[in-house]
Design a protein around this motif. Structure first.
Motif, PDB file in Angstrom:
ATOM      1  N   GLU A   1       0.812  -1.208   0.000  1.00  0.00           N
ATOM      2  CA  GLU A   1       0.000   0.000   0.000  1.00  0.00           C
ATOM      3  C   GLU A   1       0.846   1.260   0.000  1.00  0.00           C
ATOM      4  N   VAL A   2       2.080   1.161   0.448  1.00  0.00           N
ATOM      5  CA  VAL A   2       2.944   2.337   0.526  1.00  0.00           C
ATOM      6  C   VAL A   2       3.105   2.978  -0.847  1.00  0.00           C
ATOM      7  N   GLU A   3       3.473   2.170  -1.839  1.00  0.00           N
ATOM      8  CA  GLU A   3       3.694   2.698  -3.188  1.00  0.00           C
ATOM      9  C   GLU A   3       2.411   3.273  -3.774  1.00  0.00           C
ATOM     10  N   ASP A   4       1.285   2.618  -3.535  1.00  0.00           N
ATOM     11  CA  ASP A   4       0.002   3.113  -4.046  1.00  0.00           C
ATOM     12  C   ASP A   4      -0.324   4.480  -3.452  1.00  0.00           C
ATOM     13  N   LEU A   5      -0.071   4.657  -2.172  1.00  0.00           N
ATOM     14  CA  LEU A   5      -0.352   5.938  -1.533  1.00  0.00           C
ATOM     15  C   LEU A   5       0.552   7.048  -2.078  1.00  0.00           C
ATOM     16  N   TYR A   6       1.805   6.721  -2.346  1.00  0.00           N
ATOM     17  CA  TYR A   6       2.692   7.708  -2.967  1.00  0.00           C
ATOM     18  C   TYR A   6       2.189   8.088  -4.359  1.00  0.00           C
ATOM     19  N   LYS A   7       1.740   7.096  -5.119  1.00  0.00           N
ATOM     20  CA  LYS A   7       1.213   7.363  -6.463  1.00  0.00           C
ATOM     21  C   LYS A   7      -0.024   8.254  -6.417  1.00  0.00           C
ATOM     22  N   LEU A   8      -0.789   8.140  -5.335  1.00  0.00           N
ATOM     23  CA  LEU A   8      -1.988   8.962  -5.180  1.00  0.00           C
ATOM     24  C   LEU A   8      -1.661  10.382  -4.711  1.00  0.00           C
ATOM     25  N   GLY A   9      -0.374  10.645  -4.436  1.00  0.00           N
ATOM     26  CA  GLY A   9       0.024  11.995  -4.082  1.00  0.00           C
ATOM     27  C   GLY A   9       0.481  12.201  -2.655  1.00  0.00           C
ATOM     28  N   ALA A  10       0.538  11.161  -1.858  1.00  0.00           N
ATOM     29  CA  ALA A  10       0.999  11.313  -0.480  1.00  0.00           C
ATOM     30  C   ALA A  10       2.467  11.716  -0.486  1.00  0.00           C
ATOM     31  N   SER A  11       2.827  12.689   0.355  1.00  0.00           N
ATOM     32  CA  SER A  11       4.231  13.095   0.428  1.00  0.00           C
ATOM     33  C   SER A  11       5.007  12.227   1.413  1.00  0.00           C
ATOM     34  N   GLN A  12       4.319  11.676   2.406  1.00  0.00           N
ATOM     35  CA  GLN A  12       4.943  10.762   3.358  1.00  0.00           C
ATOM     36  C   GLN A  12       3.933   9.699   3.753  1.00  0.00           C
ATOM     37  N   VAL A  13       4.426   8.467   3.862  1.00  0.00           N
ATOM     38  CA  VAL A  13       3.593   7.350   4.295  1.00  0.00           C
ATOM     39  C   VAL A  13       4.343   6.658   5.427  1.00  0.00           C
ATOM     40  N   ILE A  14       3.670   6.507   6.562  1.00  0.00           N
ATOM     41  CA  ILE A  14       4.291   5.868   7.721  1.00  0.00           C
ATOM     42  C   ILE A  14       3.459   4.640   8.084  1.00  0.00           C
ATOM     43  N   PRO A  15       3.851   3.484   7.567  1.00  0.00           N
ATOM     44  CA  PRO A  15       3.107   2.263   7.880  1.00  0.00           C
ATOM     45  C   PRO A  15       3.383   1.816   9.323  1.00  0.00           C
ATOM     46  N   GLU A  16       2.330   1.702  10.078  1.00  0.00           N
ATOM     47  CA  GLU A  16       2.455   1.399  11.511  1.00  0.00           C
ATOM     48  C   GLU A  16       3.213   0.103  11.766  1.00  0.00           C
ATOM     49  N   GLU A  17       2.907  -0.947  11.015  1.00  0.00           N
ATOM     50  CA  GLU A  17       3.557  -2.234  11.264  1.00  0.00           C
ATOM     51  C   GLU A  17       5.047  -2.182  10.947  1.00  0.00           C
ATOM     52  N   PHE A  18       5.452  -1.364   9.965  1.00  0.00           N
ATOM     53  CA  PHE A  18       6.872  -1.238   9.664  1.00  0.00           C
ATOM     54  C   PHE A  18       7.585  -0.431  10.743  1.00  0.00           C
ATOM     55  N   GLU A  19       6.964   0.622  11.229  1.00  0.00           N
ATOM     56  CA  GLU A  19       7.576   1.412  12.304  1.00  0.00           C
ATOM     57  C   GLU A  19       7.736   0.569  13.562  1.00  0.00           C
ATOM     58  N   THR A  20       6.773  -0.306  13.822  1.00  0.00           N
ATOM     59  CA  THR A  20       6.889  -1.217  14.962  1.00  0.00           C
ATOM     60  C   THR A  20       8.087  -2.134  14.757  1.00  0.00           C
ATOM     61  N   SER A  21       8.255  -2.646  13.551  1.00  0.00           N
ATOM     62  CA  SER A  21       9.405  -3.510  13.251  1.00  0.00           C
ATOM     63  C   SER A  21      10.715  -2.758  13.415  1.00  0.00           C
ATOM     64  N   VAL A  22      10.737  -1.515  12.956  1.00  0.00           N
ATOM     65  CA  VAL A  22      11.941  -0.695  13.082  1.00  0.00           C
ATOM     66  C   VAL A  22      12.281  -0.487  14.555  1.00  0.00           C
ATOM     67  N   GLU A  23      11.285  -0.207  15.374  1.00  0.00           N
ATOM     68  CA  GLU A  23      11.518   0.011  16.806  1.00  0.00           C
ATOM     69  C   GLU A  23      12.033  -1.264  17.484  1.00  0.00           C
ATOM     70  N   ILE A  24      11.458  -2.402  17.145  1.00  0.00           N
ATOM     71  CA  ILE A  24      11.926  -3.679  17.709  1.00  0.00           C
ATOM     72  C   ILE A  24      13.365  -3.930  17.276  1.00  0.00           C
ATOM     73  N   PHE A  25      13.643  -3.706  15.997  1.00  0.00           N
ATOM     74  CA  PHE A  25      14.981  -3.855  15.432  1.00  0.00           C
ATOM     75  C   PHE A  25      15.974  -2.996  16.211  1.00  0.00           C
ATOM     76  N   ALA A  26      15.635  -1.735  16.442  1.00  0.00           N
ATOM     77  CA  ALA A  26      16.522  -0.812  17.164  1.00  0.00           C
ATOM     78  C   ALA A  26      16.767  -1.285  18.590  1.00  0.00           C
ATOM     79  N   ARG A  27      15.744  -1.732  19.256  1.00  0.00           N
ATOM     80  CA  ARG A  27      15.905  -2.174  20.652  1.00  0.00           C
ATOM     81  C   ARG A  27      16.765  -3.431  20.751  1.00  0.00           C
ATOM     82  N   VAL A  28      16.599  -4.354  19.824  1.00  0.00           N
ATOM     83  CA  VAL A  28      17.426  -5.564  19.823  1.00  0.00           C
ATOM     84  C   VAL A  28      18.890  -5.198  19.614  1.00  0.00           C
ATOM     85  N   LEU A  29      19.147  -4.316  18.651  1.00  0.00           N
ATOM     86  CA  LEU A  29      20.524  -3.901  18.399  1.00  0.00           C
ATOM     87  C   LEU A  29      21.120  -3.192  19.607  1.00  0.00           C
TER      88      LEU A  29
END
Length: 152
Positions: free
Chosen positions: A1-29
């Motif tokens: 859905e990220v790419e579709d939202l950009y195509k529709l004109g969104a300037s930024q897309v923040i997918p919640e599940e990816f941000e959660t993964s990024v936060e888990i990744f950071a904490r593990v590191l």
């Protein structure tokens, strides 16, 4: 859905599940004592690439290889000198961890205060916390030696 939202004109897309993964990744590191600037760099890279690493993990093997190299390199651990430990009363030089394993004792925390870069003649005491730096294999060997000297 990220790419579709950009195509529709969104300037930024923040997918919640990816941000959660990024936060888990950071904490593990962080738990593996990876330097914070490396973690931030990886997070920035993930975001700049529109989470492509998370959407298509096979696309970014070069970045994963760099991260793996960091994870395999130097890390840090601590060791508490308890009452049963027979290294109390010995100097860091007498402990000889650098020669035997390749690690360095970069600090000794005593009574809540860090003594950084202790010299070889620094006398260890019960209650000290050794801050030890080395590669994963070196740290593992050093911890084995310390556990033998400090059966507790």
């Amino acid at each position: 859905e990220v790419e579709d939202l950009y195509k529709l004109g969104a300037s930024q897309v923040i997918p919640e599940e990816f941000e959660t993964s990024v936060e888990i990744f950071a904490r593990v590191l962080k738990n593996y004592a990876i330097p914070s600037n490396i973690i931030e760099n990886q997070i920035d890279l993930i975001r700049e690439q529109g989470y492509a690493m998370l959407r298509h993990p096979d696309l970014n093997t070069a970045t994963m290889q760099k991260l793996t190299a960091v994870l395999e390199a130097t890390t840090m651990d601590t060791f508490y000198v308890d009452d049963a430990c027979n290294i109390s009363g010995k100097t860091i030089g007498e402990l000889n961890l650098r020669d035997e394993t390749g690690v360095n004792i970069i600090a000794v925390v005593r009574s809540g205060k860090a003594q950084t870069n202790p010299r070889a003649d620094f006398l260890l005491e019960k209650g000290d916390i050794l801050v030890i730096l080395g590669a994963h294999a070196e740290l593992h060997k050093a911890m084995e030696i310390l556990r033998v000297k400090c059966p507790g």
